[in-house]
Design a protein around this motif. Structure first.
Motif, mmCIF file in Angstrom:
data_model
loop_
_atom_site.group_PDB
_atom_site.id
_atom_site.type_symbol
_atom_site.label_atom_id
_atom_site.label_comp_id
_atom_site.label_asym_id
_atom_site.label_seq_id
_atom_site.Cartn_x
_atom_site.Cartn_y
_atom_site.Cartn_z
ATOM 1 N N SER A 1 -13.485 -9.662 -2.905
ATOM 2 C CA SER A 1 -11.883 -9.311 -3.346
ATOM 3 C C SER A 1 -11.609 -8.889 -4.214
ATOM 4 N N SER B 1 -4.492 -7.991 7.964
ATOM 5 C CA SER B 1 -3.819 -8.149 6.899
ATOM 6 C C SER B 1 -3.733 -8.302 5.299
ATOM 7 N N SER C 1 -3.492 -9.508 2.493
ATOM 8 C CA SER C 1 -4.790 -9.444 1.168
ATOM 9 C C SER C 1 -5.475 -10.920 0.723
ATOM 10 N N ARG D 1 -11.470 -1.597 2.270
ATOM 11 C CA ARG D 1 -10.144 -1.642 2.846
ATOM 12 C C ARG D 1 -9.443 0.192 2.541
ATOM 13 N N ARG E 1 -7.501 0.862 5.903
ATOM 14 C CA ARG E 1 -6.339 0.619 5.901
ATOM 15 C C ARG E 1 -5.454 0.782 4.419
ATOM 16 N N ASP F 1 0.536 -1.341 0.183
ATOM 17 C CA ASP F 1 0.051 -0.089 0.000
ATOM 18 C C ASP F 1 0.761 1.174 0.118
#
Lengths: 345, 463
Positions: free
Chosen positions: B245, B213, B215, A172, A175, A133
């Motif tokens: 997803s 976390s 994925s 998401r 995060r 990320d």
């Protein structure tokens, strides 16, 4: 954010966009994030704006929207806007961003390639998703800060007037944007940590707004509510709520009320159908009355959802449902609608 | 929202048991009633109604006499909402089922003697009270008669249930759980490591991020939980709602990706146990090591090394479990249901999944197309968009209601044509895929009554 206490800002939807240079577009899956982000990029490119549309989910959604083949990791000018503006598109992926990062900051392209062979990209994306990320948000913030005159330039004009990110979905997004705390647990010092801090300083600043795409349906609206609360709790700035795929009103309010109450005048309807010369007007009337009622119920629900969204205090911006295929001209229509509602740089 | 029924019903009655009808309609009841069906996996792009579909299938199965459990992985807690529960945690919780009013819709027994508290029963039964089960045999059989097509005397379908289970099992029940990724992961670690090592792993910062976390962790843990529930034998049908997803395929690929990573070169290099590989690869490794160190810092690298060292000992069991669960998905009792909505992206995603299942010899039960807009069944079905619009124009200002209704109808016909086009494209590319449609509701579903309606629609008995 203060406007929560003081009600919506007076400036209308435009205030949610003006002044910001990094626009993060999130929303529940299926709400049309990519379409909305692309239309927003076009709207922000009006009057000679240079805009980067950044995709981070590896889905090649922009390519498929624009009807092109898969896009490489490269900022490519894809759309021109009357008035000299343009939208460049970058389909970012963590692996390419890592290699670029290594080369940019360490001059280590070869080592980076070795890392890729070693599975170091798995390393970045698997065991520490915060690293993935931070690479992707890092790419966005780098584009925001980039100036004409190369990487060392500190005062020339910005390379891009705005960066629009087609971001991960609401589930998401918190995060994804809060990379600092994700990485902080793993890297308390060192270059990755300073990189994360640098990224975070842009994301937390006035420069960044998080916009939410929703439909006039309960679950996307609920996710929008939850997402706004989460983003604001992180100390980040939310922008507009983009209500996507809004259908045109097909009934006047009186007919809606009658249909919802089950009081639709089927006799009058049959009479009208007969005047139009249609066969079997009574049975046709019953069929159409059923459709009208379904529409009216849906319409009422949409009104309720819209009211609930308006109560959030963020400006609402509406995008019409496109008839038929979404293509370049349909995107232009959406961008124009955004501009009409005050969306600008 | 109430069209389609005519054609569906016609298809269903003809095709239900023989599977010969030309329009390939997915037979949901046959799937749910077949005692050999033990796992149903719902997959598809985000926002297509997977969770609702999974919950509706679970409810319908329960009301037709299965002991069903629905697993969801959705952080938005939508399943909880639609099942009327405040919160779900990592253990299956009973869903109070009111007396099924019309489970199968084709039986006639009103079963009036069944008290409402009955609904709580199935869960209690699993927990402690075998007597409770006996007490319910009567009503349970009644319920099964209603659900299991007892009304049709020429219908052999009631039999398999009897053959595979005792009569008791015909009192169906529904449980639901929401996956707590971290807790499931913690359980796996505790199972495979001695207490001291488990403590080390659980405290490591890498484990913390990996378990919350990564994925793929959600997918991996969904598989793990699926395996656990299957082994427990407490349920005869498990319905899985796959994680939201990026792509529907992630559910199949993520666990392997995690396994590949944990077993990968880099990890072996970082691990003290991997010093053999380190020696072999020699100087190249040192370069990489110093690069990694330079970028991430030495503390980071040390944490990672100790994590890998500790994790290495439990990894074998871990990998093995993952593979076993993956195999479960290819076993005969598993059926995949691909969920889509009639838009280009969702249908493309569905097509990818269909192709992938085919390639991996995984059993596809069918495609659910949610939120369609069927036309009415009467003369409205024959009135096309052009004629409706022309009629509206000819009326000008004279009959405002008729004008509005005709324009609305024209709009609806065009919508339907787009949907048909997408569905036809799918069936011509994948002619073997069976399809069922669920018409768009005026309201979103958030209670059992709504789920029951969806279940009826899935089974093709939309009223």
């Amino acid at each position: 954010m203060n406007e929560r206490e003081h009600g919506p800002r007076g400036g209308g939807p435009g205030e949610a966009f003006a002044g910001a240079r990094l626009h993060i577009v999130t929303g529940k899956g299926g709400t049309g994030k990519t379409t909305a982000a692309t239309a927003l990029a076009l709207a922000l490119a009006a009057d000679g704006g240079r805009v980067l549309l950044l995709e981070v989910e590896g889905r090649q959604g922009v390519a498929s929207l624009l009807g092109s083949g898969p896009l490489p990791y490269e900022e490519r000018r894809m759309l021109s806007v009357p008035g000299g503006g343009s939208v460049s598109v970058l389909a970012a992926d963590a692996e390419a961003a890592l290699l670029e990062y290594l080369e940019l900051f360490y001059g280590m392209r070869r080592a980076g390639q070795a890392l890729t062979k070693m599975g170091a990209v798995d390393f970045a994306t698997t065991i520490a998703p915060g690293l993935r990320d931070v690479l992707l948000t890092g790419k966005a913030t780098e584009a925001v800060r980039r100036r004409e005159g190369g990487p060392r330039a500190t005062d020339g004009p910005h390379h891009y007037d705005a960066v629009v990110m087609d971001a991960p979905p609401t589930g998401r997004i918190g995060r994804f944007l809060n990379v600092n705390s994700e990485v902080a647990g793993l890297a308390r010092t060192g270059p990755i940590r300073s990189h994360a801090d640098r990224v975070m300083s842009v994301i937390r600043s006035e420069l960044t707004r998080v916009h939410f795409v929703t439909l006039l349906e309960e679950m996307p609206a609920q996710e929008t509510r939850d997402g706004i609360a989460e983003i604001e709790a992180l100390g980040l700035r939310t922008g507009a709520v983009l209500v996507n795929m809004v259908g045109p009103p097909l009934l006047d309010e009186a007919d809606v009320a009658e249909a919802v109450a089950g009081d639709l005048d089927e006799v009058a309807l049959a009479d009208g159908l007969k005047s139009a010369g249609l066969a079997d007007p009574e049975r046709l009337s019953a069929d159409l009355a059923g459709e009208v009622r379904a529409y009216a119920l849906r319409h009422r629900l949409e009104e309720r959802v819209r009211t609930g969204l308006a109560d959030l205090g963020n400006p609402l911006v509406e995008l019409p449902r496109a008839e038929g295929r979404m293509d370049r001209s349909a995107l232009t229509v959406l961008a124009d609608r955004l501009a009409e509602q005050g969306v600008r740089r | 929202m109430n069209g389609e029924a005519g054609t569906d019903r016609a298809d269903t009655s003809g095709a239900r048991r023989t599977h010969t009808a030309a329009p390939r309609r997915m037979d949901v009841d046959a799937l749910l009633d077949d005692p050999k069906t033990r796992i149903v996996v719902c997959c598809g792009a985000g926002g297509v109604g997977k969770t609702t579909t999974a919950a509706a299938l679970g409810l319908r199965a329960a009301e037709r006499g299965r002991r069903a459990v629905v697993i969801t992985v959705d952080p938005a807690r939508r399943l909880a909402q639609s099942l009327g529960l405040v919160e779900l945690d990592n253990t299956p919780r009973p869903v109070p089922l009111p007396r099924p009013a019309l489970a199968g819709g084709d039986g006639g027994d009103p079963d009036s003697g069944r008290p409402d508290v009955e609904g709580r029963g199935p869960g209690d039964r699993d927990a402690e009270d075998p007597d409770g089960e006996d007490a319910r045999v009567g009503p349970g059989e009644d319920a099964a008669t209603v659900g299991g097509s007892g009304g049709d005397t020429d219908d052999p379908d009631g039999v398999p249930g009897d053959g595979a289970h005792g009569g008791d099992d015909r009192a169906g029940s529904l449980h639901a759980m929401m996956l707590d990724m971290k807790r499931t992961f913690d359980e796996v670690v505790r199972r495979h490591a001695d207490p001291e090592r488990a403590r080390q792993i659980l405290a490591n910062p890498f484990y913390q991020t990996l378990s919350t976390s990564f994925s793929g962790t959600q997918e991996y843990m969904a598989m793990e939980k699926l395996g656990q529930l299957r082994e427990s034998g407490d349920w005869d049908l498990i319905v899985v709602d796959t994680p939201p997803s990026r792509s529907a395929l992630d559910f199949l690929d993520a666990p392997k990706r995690l396994g590949r990573f944990l077993d990968g070169k880099l990890i072996r290099f970082l691990s003290p146990a991997g010093s053999g590989a380190f020696r072999l690869l020699g100087a190249g490794m040192n370069v990489v090591g110093s690069v990694v160190g330079k970028i991430v810092g030495t503390q980071f690298l040390n944490d990672l090394r100790s994590f890998v060292a500790a994790f290495d000992t439990v990894f074998g069991g871990f990998q093995e479990r993952a593979e076993r669960t993956y195999r479960l998905l290819r076993a005969p009792g598993t059926a995949f249901v691909v969920v889509a909505v009639p838009d280009t992206d969702a249908m493309r995603e569905a097509a990818f999944f269909v192709e992938r299942l085919d390639r991996d010899s995984m059993p596809l039960a069918g495609l659910v197309v949610n939120r369609t807009h069927p036309l009415p069944t009467g003369p409205g079905a024959e009135l096309d968009a052009e004629r409706a619009t022309a009629a509206a124009v000819s009326l000008a200002d004279s009959h405002p209601l008729a004008v509005a209704a005709l324009r609305l109808h024209a709009e609806r016909v065009r919508t339907r044509e787009r949907e048909r086009l997408l569905c036809d494209r799918m069936s011509s590319a994948h002619p073997k895929v069976r399809v069922t449609e669920v018409a768009a509701r005026a309201e979103d579903v958030h209670d059992l009554a709504g789920l029951r309606e969806i279940g009826s629609a899935l089974a093709g008995e939309e009223r």
